[in-house]
Enzyme design. Structure first.
Site, PDB file in Angstrom:
ATOM      1  N   TYR A   1      -6.930 -16.872  81.888  1.00 21.80           N
ATOM      2  CA  TYR A   1      -7.939 -17.514  82.534  1.00 21.80           C
ATOM      3  C   TYR A   1      -7.708 -17.429  84.080  1.00 21.80           C
ATOM      4  O   TYR A   1      -8.484 -17.099  84.821  1.00 21.80           O
ATOM      5  CB  TYR A   1      -7.827 -19.114  82.178  1.00 21.80           C
ATOM      6  CG  TYR A   1      -8.768 -19.890  82.879  1.00 21.80           C
ATOM      7  CD1 TYR A   1     -10.346 -19.806  82.477  1.00 21.80           C
ATOM      8  CD2 TYR A   1      -8.440 -20.766  83.964  1.00 21.80           C
ATOM      9  CE1 TYR A   1     -10.984 -20.744  83.139  1.00 21.80           C
ATOM     10  CE2 TYR A   1      -9.275 -21.660  84.598  1.00 21.80           C
ATOM     11  CZ  TYR A   1     -10.773 -21.411  84.217  1.00 21.80           C
ATOM     12  OH  TYR A   1     -11.595 -22.226  84.734  1.00 21.80           O
TER      13      TYR A   1
ATOM     14  N   SER B   1     -12.234 -21.513  90.354  1.00 19.18           N
ATOM     15  CA  SER B   1     -11.182 -22.592  89.964  1.00 19.18           C
ATOM     16  C   SER B   1     -10.104 -22.397  90.818  1.00 19.18           C
ATOM     17  O   SER B   1      -9.618 -21.227  91.473  1.00 19.18           O
ATOM     18  CB  SER B   1     -10.721 -22.339  88.333  1.00 19.18           C
ATOM     19  OG  SER B   1      -9.520 -23.022  88.277  1.00 19.18           O
TER      20      SER B   1
ATOM     21  N   LYS C   1     -10.319 -15.846  86.834  1.00 17.29           N
ATOM     22  CA  LYS C   1     -10.749 -16.343  88.111  1.00 17.29           C
ATOM     23  C   LYS C   1     -10.342 -15.727  89.546  1.00 17.29           C
ATOM     24  O   LYS C   1     -10.948 -15.695  90.359  1.00 17.29           O
ATOM     25  CB  LYS C   1     -10.309 -17.856  88.111  1.00 17.29           C
ATOM     26  CG  LYS C   1     -11.003 -18.714  86.926  1.00 17.29           C
ATOM     27  CD  LYS C   1     -12.629 -18.599  86.930  1.00 17.29           C
ATOM     28  CE  LYS C   1     -13.375 -19.553  86.026  1.00 17.29           C
ATOM     29  NZ  LYS C   1     -14.627 -19.547  86.008  1.00 17.29           N
TER      30      LYS C   1
END
Length: 244
Positions: A149, A136, A153
């Site tokens: 998150y 991402s 990533k």
């Protein structure tokens, strides 16, 4: 353009919805034989109905032992797409142990485990292969309420480079795609508020979010013979977000 995917066997995680599901359909259309992995049986049933011939495996990748058992007999795999992920958004001061455990188990640890299983099989057979990790833009930019998150990533990007380094001598290429917001049903729900969307879109030079096919096209390129000298890269599919 011939991508050289026909006749190869691919495994896709997070295959029930969104990017994963579209990747399965695109791989089969390119002539690959596909194993679709999801934790939701209903999604796999509807995928099998839409895409006859797809093999399905229902397993929660957060569970190491169950995943080992479910994938240990999956058979030879030439191509792997590690797409399964969760996004549990919390302000930093409210991040919970459960959010940390679930996020790292699915977004990072499962990538390690599934890739080990697949790569060991490739090495034992003496065949080249390609692995794509779906990362991402959040791996490289701080986003409010995305502490866990973004961290998973960011770790996934470095894992991609380490896998490329250590698996390269076995002729296994490993790359990542790093999309911006993708207009899956979940993306449309999460970014449907015009004010919230504008804040992000103002940071994207091309002024738009990604469509699913933009990400799938990048995945297919990195799996294909057309990227035969590309490994260890993190490929933005972000309209220029990471350039700003």
């Amino acid at each position: 353009m011939d991508l050289g995917l026909a006749g190869r066997r691919a495994l896709v995680t997070g295959a029930g919805k969104g990017i994963g599901r579209s990747t399965v359909l695109a791989l089969q259309a390119a002539g690959a034989r596909v194993v679709a992995v999801s934790r939701t049986q209903a999604d796999l049933d509807s995928l099998a109905s839409e895409c006859p011939g797809v093999e399905t495996v229902c397993v929660d990748l957060a569970d190491w032992e169950t995943t080992e058992k479910a994938l240990s007999s999956v058979g030879p795999v030439d191509l792997l797409v590690n797409n399964a992920a969760v996004a549990l958004l919390q302000p930093f001061l409210e991040v919970t142990k459960e959010a940390c455990d679930t996020s790292f188990n699915v977004n990072l640890r499962a990538v390690i485990q599934v890739s080990q299983i697949v790569a060991r099989g490739m090495i034992a057979r003496g065949v080249p292969g390609a692995i794509v990790n779906v990362s991402s833009q959040a791996s490289q930019r701080a986003l409010t309420n995305h502490s866990v998150y973004c961290s998973t990533k960011g770790a996934l990007d470095m894992l991609t480079k380490m896998m490329a380094l250590e698996l390269g001598p076995h002729k296994i290429r490993v790359n990542a795609v790093n999309p911006t917001v993708v207009m899956t049903p979940m993306g449309r729900t999460n970014w449907g508020d015009p004010h919230k969307a504008k804040v992000m879109l103002d940071r994207i030079p091309l002024g738009k979010f990604a469509e699913v096919e933009n990400v799938v096209d990048a995945i297919l390129f990195l799996l294909s013979n057309r990227s035969s000298l590309t490994t260890g890269c993190t490929l933005p599919v972000d309209g220029g977000f990471l350039a700003t």
